[in-house]
Design a protein around this motif. Structure first.
Motif, PDB file in Angstrom:
ATOM      1  N   LYS A 140      18.396  52.125  20.369  1.00 61.06           N
ATOM      2  CA  LYS A 140      19.192  51.976  21.586  1.00 61.06           C
ATOM      3  C   LYS A 140      18.952  53.125  22.554  1.00 61.06           C
ATOM      4  O   LYS A 140      18.642  54.241  22.152  1.00 61.06           O
ATOM      5  CB  LYS A 140      20.690  51.917  21.252  1.00 61.06           C
ATOM      6  N   LEU A 141      19.124  52.818  23.827  1.00 65.18           N
ATOM      7  CA  LEU A 141      19.142  53.837  24.863  1.00 65.18           C
ATOM      8  C   LEU A 141      20.536  54.458  24.867  1.00 65.18           C
ATOM      9  O   LEU A 141      21.509  53.797  24.499  1.00 65.18           O
ATOM     10  CB  LEU A 141      18.848  53.204  26.223  1.00 65.18           C
ATOM     11  N   VAL A 142      20.636  55.708  25.288  1.00 69.30           N
ATOM     12  CA  VAL A 142      21.914  56.407  25.300  1.00 69.30           C
ATOM     13  C   VAL A 142      22.278  56.749  26.739  1.00 69.30           C
ATOM     14  O   VAL A 142      21.584  57.540  27.381  1.00 69.30           O
ATOM     15  CB  VAL A 142      21.850  57.704  24.459  1.00 69.30           C
TER      16      VAL A 142
ATOM     17  N   ARG B  57      34.382  52.096  31.494  1.00 68.20           N
ATOM     18  CA  ARG B  57      34.592  50.756  32.051  1.00 68.20           C
ATOM     19  C   ARG B  57      33.348  49.886  31.858  1.00 68.20           C
ATOM     20  O   ARG B  57      33.440  48.735  31.434  1.00 68.20           O
ATOM     21  CB  ARG B  57      34.946  50.843  33.533  1.00 68.20           C
ATOM     22  N   VAL B  58      32.185  50.437  32.167  1.00 69.78           N
ATOM     23  CA  VAL B  58      30.943  49.671  32.006  1.00 69.78           C
ATOM     24  C   VAL B  58      30.706  49.349  30.530  1.00 69.78           C
ATOM     25  O   VAL B  58      30.302  48.236  30.191  1.00 69.78           O
ATOM     26  CB  VAL B  58      29.744  50.421  32.630  1.00 69.78           C
ATOM     27  N   ALA B  59      30.972  50.306  29.655  1.00 76.65           N
ATOM     28  CA  ALA B  59      30.797  50.066  28.217  1.00 76.65           C
ATOM     29  C   ALA B  59      31.669  48.907  27.742  1.00 76.65           C
ATOM     30  O   ALA B  59      31.239  48.101  26.909  1.00 76.65           O
ATOM     31  CB  ALA B  59      31.123  51.330  27.430  1.00 76.65           C
TER      32      ALA B  59
ATOM     33  N   PHE C 128      22.190  49.509  24.572  1.00 75.72           N
ATOM     34  CA  PHE C 128      22.757  50.800  24.955  1.00 75.72           C
ATOM     35  C   PHE C 128      23.876  51.270  24.050  1.00 75.72           C
ATOM     36  O   PHE C 128      24.658  50.475  23.537  1.00 75.72           O
ATOM     37  CB  PHE C 128      23.331  50.732  26.385  1.00 75.72           C
ATOM     38  N   GLN C 129      23.949  52.583  23.937  1.00 69.83           N
ATOM     39  CA  GLN C 129      25.101  53.289  23.387  1.00 69.83           C
ATOM     40  C   GLN C 129      25.647  54.107  24.548  1.00 69.83           C
ATOM     41  O   GLN C 129      24.875  54.729  25.280  1.00 69.83           O
ATOM     42  CB  GLN C 129      24.660  54.211  22.243  1.00 69.83           C
ATOM     43  N   PHE C 130      26.950  54.099  24.759  1.00 69.16           N
ATOM     44  CA  PHE C 130      27.559  54.800  25.884  1.00 69.16           C
ATOM     45  C   PHE C 130      28.397  55.967  25.388  1.00 69.16           C
ATOM     46  O   PHE C 130      28.986  55.905  24.313  1.00 69.16           O
ATOM     47  CB  PHE C 130      28.469  53.850  26.676  1.00 69.16           C
TER      48      PHE C 130
ATOM     49  N   THR D 149      22.917  68.463  36.941  1.00 75.75           N
ATOM     50  CA  THR D 149      24.165  68.859  37.584  1.00 75.75           C
ATOM     51  C   THR D 149      25.346  68.222  36.869  1.00 75.75           C
ATOM     52  O   THR D 149      25.217  67.201  36.201  1.00 75.75           O
ATOM     53  CB  THR D 149      24.187  68.442  39.070  1.00 75.75           C
ATOM     54  N   VAL D 150      26.493  68.852  37.001  1.00 80.68           N
ATOM     55  CA  VAL D 150      27.732  68.349  36.419  1.00 80.68           C
ATOM     56  C   VAL D 150      28.668  68.022  37.571  1.00 80.68           C
ATOM     57  O   VAL D 150      28.883  68.872  38.422  1.00 80.68           O
ATOM     58  CB  VAL D 150      28.376  69.403  35.494  1.00 80.68           C
ATOM     59  N   PRO D 151      29.188  66.830  37.661  1.00 78.26           N
ATOM     60  CA  PRO D 151      28.980  65.683  36.777  1.00 78.26           C
ATOM     61  C   PRO D 151      27.749  64.876  37.182  1.00 78.26           C
ATOM     62  O   PRO D 151      27.331  64.902  38.336  1.00 78.26           O
ATOM     63  CB  PRO D 151      30.245  64.855  36.995  1.00 78.26           C
ATOM     64  N   SER D 152      27.186  64.188  36.219  1.00 76.94           N
ATOM     65  CA  SER D 152      26.059  63.300  36.482  1.00 76.94           C
ATOM     66  C   SER D 152      25.881  62.337  35.319  1.00 76.94           C
ATOM     67  O   SER D 152      26.594  62.412  34.322  1.00 76.94           O
ATOM     68  CB  SER D 152      24.775  64.095  36.727  1.00 76.94           C
ATOM     69  N   VAL D 153      24.906  61.456  35.474  1.00 75.38           N
ATOM     70  CA  VAL D 153      24.589  60.463  34.448  1.00 75.38           C
ATOM     71  C   VAL D 153      23.136  60.641  34.050  1.00 75.38           C
ATOM     72  O   VAL D 153      22.278  60.897  34.895  1.00 75.38           O
ATOM     73  CB  VAL D 153      24.803  59.026  34.988  1.00 75.38           C
TER      74      VAL D 153
END
Length: 125
Positions: A12-14, A37-39, A50-52, A70-74
């Motif tokens: 899985k992608l993380v 929410r997306v998870a 995916f694993q969230f 950077t914080v916050p980010s994805v």
């Protein structure tokens, strides 16, 4: 961190929200909520691939990619082939996060290589 180390076997992608829980900002809280929410709401669409989750601080990820997140980010990690993906802009909505995740799945997202796979062969362990 332990989750990331055991995921290569899952394939899985993380997808990780990088936040600061020690000094929470409205933006960090919103990003963590978006990831949750997306998870939940897109479970049928993304659960197979995916694993969230979320991570407090960027130290571990910075070391992993040998760069600065950077914080916050994805960030999305592909632990099976040592690649990662970062959005080109700040994620501020569910639609943006879903679009980013979808771009990783359909191959249109920019691919980056984790530092560990760029080590010279003599230094690889």
């Amino acid at each position: 961190k332990k989750l990331i180390k055991c995921l290569p076997a899952t394939g899985k992608l993380v997808a990780i929200a990088i936040i600061d829980e020690k000094d929470p900002t409205e933006q960090s809280g919103r990003l963590k909520t978006l990831m949750q929410r997306v998870a939940k709401e897109y479970r049928e669409q993304f659960n197979r691939d995916f694993q969230f989750g979320h991570m407090d601080g960027n130290d571990y990820i910075n070391g992993l990619i040998m760069g600065e997140v950077t914080v916050p980010s994805v960030i999305i990690l592909n632990t099976s082939n040592e690649q990662y993906f970062m959005p080109s802009e700040l994620i501020e909505s569910t639609d943006q996060l879903v679009q980013f995740i979808s771009s990783v799945l359909n191959g249109s997202a920019q691919v980056n290589t984790l530092y560990s796979s760029r080590l010279p062969p003599l230094l690889s362990v």
